[in-house]
Design a protein around this motif. Structure first.
Motif, PDB file in Angstrom:
ATOM      1  N   ALA A 152       0.833  -1.211   0.000  1.00 59.57           N
ATOM      2  CA  ALA A 152       0.000   0.000   0.000  1.00 59.57           C
ATOM      3  C   ALA A 152       0.862   1.254   0.000  1.00 59.57           C
ATOM      4  CB  ALA A 152      -0.938  -0.005   1.207  1.00 59.57           C
ATOM      5  N   LEU A 153       1.937   1.252   0.762  1.00 58.81           N
ATOM      6  CA  LEU A 153       2.802   2.439   0.815  1.00 58.81           C
ATOM      7  C   LEU A 153       3.557   2.635  -0.495  1.00 58.81           C
ATOM      8  CD1 LEU A 153       3.953   2.187   4.525  1.00 58.81           C
ATOM      9  CD2 LEU A 153       2.348   3.848   3.528  1.00 58.81           C
ATOM     10  N   ALA A 154       3.827   1.574  -1.227  1.00 56.46           N
ATOM     11  CA  ALA A 154       4.403   1.710  -2.568  1.00 56.46           C
ATOM     12  C   ALA A 154       3.406   2.413  -3.487  1.00 56.46           C
ATOM     13  CB  ALA A 154       4.792   0.340  -3.132  1.00 56.46           C
ATOM     14  N   ASP A 179       5.796  13.949  -2.830  1.00 54.43           N
ATOM     15  CA  ASP A 179       6.484  12.780  -2.294  1.00 54.43           C
ATOM     16  C   ASP A 179       6.220  12.690  -0.792  1.00 54.43           C
ATOM     17  OD1 ASP A 179       8.677  14.117  -0.704  1.00 54.43           O
ATOM     18  OD2 ASP A 179       9.240  14.828  -2.697  1.00 54.43           O
ATOM     19  N   LYS A 180       6.702  11.616  -0.178  1.00 52.76           N
ATOM     20  CA  LYS A 180       6.378  11.364   1.229  1.00 52.76           C
ATOM     21  C   LYS A 180       6.932  12.409   2.186  1.00 52.76           C
ATOM     22  CE  LYS A 180       9.850   7.763   1.451  1.00 52.76           C
ATOM     23  NZ  LYS A 180       9.965   6.309   1.535  1.00 52.76           N
ATOM     24  N   SER A 181       7.918  13.194   1.775  1.00 48.44           N
ATOM     25  CA  SER A 181       8.429  14.253   2.644  1.00 48.44           C
ATOM     26  C   SER A 181       7.423  15.394   2.799  1.00 48.44           C
ATOM     27  CB  SER A 181       9.753  14.809   2.112  1.00 48.44           C
ATOM     28  OG  SER A 181       9.543  15.613   0.965  1.00 48.44           O
ATOM     29  N   LYS A 182       6.401  15.396   1.945  1.00 48.03           N
ATOM     30  CA  LYS A 182       5.399  16.465   1.963  1.00 48.03           C
ATOM     31  C   LYS A 182       4.047  15.999   2.505  1.00 48.03           C
ATOM     32  CE  LYS A 182       7.718  18.718  -1.826  1.00 48.03           C
ATOM     33  NZ  LYS A 182       7.757  18.841  -3.279  1.00 48.03           N
ATOM     34  N   ILE A 183       4.000  14.800   3.076  1.00 53.72           N
ATOM     35  CA  ILE A 183       2.742  14.317   3.640  1.00 53.72           C
ATOM     36  C   ILE A 183       2.375  15.174   4.848  1.00 53.72           C
ATOM     37  CG2 ILE A 183       1.555  12.391   4.768  1.00 53.72           C
ATOM     38  CD1 ILE A 183       3.246  10.498   3.085  1.00 53.72           C
ATOM     39  N   LEU A 184       1.144  15.631   4.858  1.00 55.87           N
ATOM     40  CA  LEU A 184       0.629  16.447   5.951  1.00 55.87           C
ATOM     41  C   LEU A 184      -0.039  15.585   7.016  1.00 55.87           C
ATOM     42  CD1 LEU A 184      -1.026  19.177   3.713  1.00 55.87           C
ATOM     43  CD2 LEU A 184       1.210  19.306   4.852  1.00 55.87           C
ATOM     44  N   ALA A 217       1.854  -2.955  16.044  1.00 56.88           N
ATOM     45  CA  ALA A 217       3.327  -2.941  16.045  1.00 56.88           C
ATOM     46  C   ALA A 217       3.885  -3.418  14.701  1.00 56.88           C
ATOM     47  CB  ALA A 217       3.862  -3.808  17.183  1.00 56.88           C
ATOM     48  N   GLU A 218       3.256  -4.417  14.115  1.00 55.96           N
ATOM     49  CA  GLU A 218       3.700  -4.934  12.817  1.00 55.96           C
ATOM     50  C   GLU A 218       3.580  -3.856  11.735  1.00 55.96           C
ATOM     51  OE1 GLU A 218       2.596  -8.574   9.721  1.00 55.96           O
ATOM     52  OE2 GLU A 218       1.574  -8.469  11.654  1.00 55.96           O
ATOM     53  N   MET A 219       2.459  -3.139  11.721  1.00 55.97           N
ATOM     54  CA  MET A 219       2.283  -2.050  10.759  1.00 55.97           C
ATOM     55  C   MET A 219       3.280  -0.936  11.041  1.00 55.97           C
ATOM     56  SD  MET A 219       1.037   1.286  10.557  1.00 55.97           S
ATOM     57  CE  MET A 219       0.057   1.401  12.042  1.00 55.97           C
ATOM     58  N   ASN A 220       3.464  -0.582  12.324  1.00 57.82           N
ATOM     59  CA  ASN A 220       4.386   0.504  12.681  1.00 57.82           C
ATOM     60  C   ASN A 220       5.816   0.213  12.252  1.00 57.82           C
ATOM     61  OD1 ASN A 220       3.048   2.728  13.757  1.00 57.82           O
ATOM     62  ND2 ASN A 220       2.863   1.770  15.761  1.00 57.82           N
ATOM     63  N   ALA A 221       6.233  -1.040  12.308  1.00 53.95           N
ATOM     64  CA  ALA A 221       7.593  -1.396  11.889  1.00 53.95           C
ATOM     65  C   ALA A 221       7.800  -1.045  10.411  1.00 53.95           C
ATOM     66  CB  ALA A 221       7.859  -2.882  12.138  1.00 53.95           C
ATOM     67  N   VAL A 222       6.791  -1.311   9.581  1.00 53.92           N
ATOM     68  CA  VAL A 222       6.880  -0.961   8.157  1.00 53.92           C
ATOM     69  C   VAL A 222       6.799   0.554   7.997  1.00 53.92           C
ATOM     70  CG1 VAL A 222       5.756  -1.193   5.905  1.00 53.92           C
ATOM     71  CG2 VAL A 222       5.915  -3.173   7.431  1.00 53.92           C
ATOM     72  N   GLY A 272       9.980   2.430   8.859  1.00 57.72           N
ATOM     73  CA  GLY A 272      11.019   2.240   7.862  1.00 57.72           C
ATOM     74  C   GLY A 272      10.736   2.962   6.555  1.00 57.72           C
ATOM     75  N   TRP A 273       9.482   3.390   6.359  1.00 63.07           N
ATOM     76  CA  TRP A 273       9.075   4.019   5.104  1.00 63.07           C
ATOM     77  C   TRP A 273       9.040   5.542   5.180  1.00 63.07           C
ATOM     78  CZ3 TRP A 273       4.592   6.897   4.024  1.00 63.07           C
ATOM     79  CH2 TRP A 273       4.381   7.183   2.671  1.00 63.07           C
ATOM     80  N   ILE A 274       8.546   6.106   6.267  1.00 65.40           N
ATOM     81  CA  ILE A 274       8.367   7.563   6.312  1.00 65.40           C
ATOM     82  C   ILE A 274       9.702   8.294   6.220  1.00 65.40           C
ATOM     83  CG2 ILE A 274       6.220   7.509   7.638  1.00 65.40           C
ATOM     84  CD1 ILE A 274       7.911   8.436  10.087  1.00 65.40           C
ATOM     85  N   ASP A 275       9.622   9.550   5.822  1.00 63.80           N
ATOM     86  CA  ASP A 275      10.794  10.423   5.836  1.00 63.80           C
ATOM     87  C   ASP A 275      10.990  10.847   7.291  1.00 63.80           C
ATOM     88  OD1 ASP A 275      12.560  12.550   5.799  1.00 63.80           O
ATOM     89  OD2 ASP A 275      11.670  13.494   4.049  1.00 63.80           O
TER      90      ASP A 275
END
Length: 113
Positions: A41-43, A55-60, A73-78, A81-84
């Motif tokens: 989903a994040l892709a 891009d993800k650096s501009k997510i509000l 916790a499983e979702m948070n680990a992903v 690792g994905w967010i800026d």
């Protein structure tokens, strides 16, 4: 201000740009685990943001729905690792039944252009 619809369909658009803001439709992923679905989903979030000129650096803000809060916790680990890390958005996570039992997580993103 103009409105630009990205990947419009019969029911909804993949994203809508109004002014300098892009609103993504809820993104769900493929796979059998929350981690797999989150990565997928994040892709899609990355792809749609790029199509909108962002891009993800501009997510509000991101709103996340989990079908089972025990997978938080499983979702948070992903997610972590994905967010800026220099630009984390405002975020909320809630438990909710999703459109089908196969969906375990959904991400709703609003970003600046």
């Amino acid at each position: 201000m103009s409105i630009k619809r990205i990947e419009p369909g019969k029911r909804m658009s993949g994203a809508v740009v109004h002014g300098n803001t892009v609103y993504l439709a809820g993104q769900v992923g493929e796979g059998s685990t929350v981690a797999e679905q989150s990565k997928s989903a994040l892709a899609e979030v990355d792809r749609l943001l790029a199509a909108a000129g962002s891009d993800k650096s501009k997510i509000l803000q991101t709103i996340i729905y989990l079908s089972d809060m025990s997978t938080f916790a499983e979702m948070n680990a992903v997610w972590e690792g994905w967010i800026d890390p220099a630009n984390p958005p405002a975020r909320a996570t809630s438990g909710a039944p999703l459109a089908t039992p196969d969906y375990l997580v959904e991400f709703i993103v609003t970003a600046a252009i």
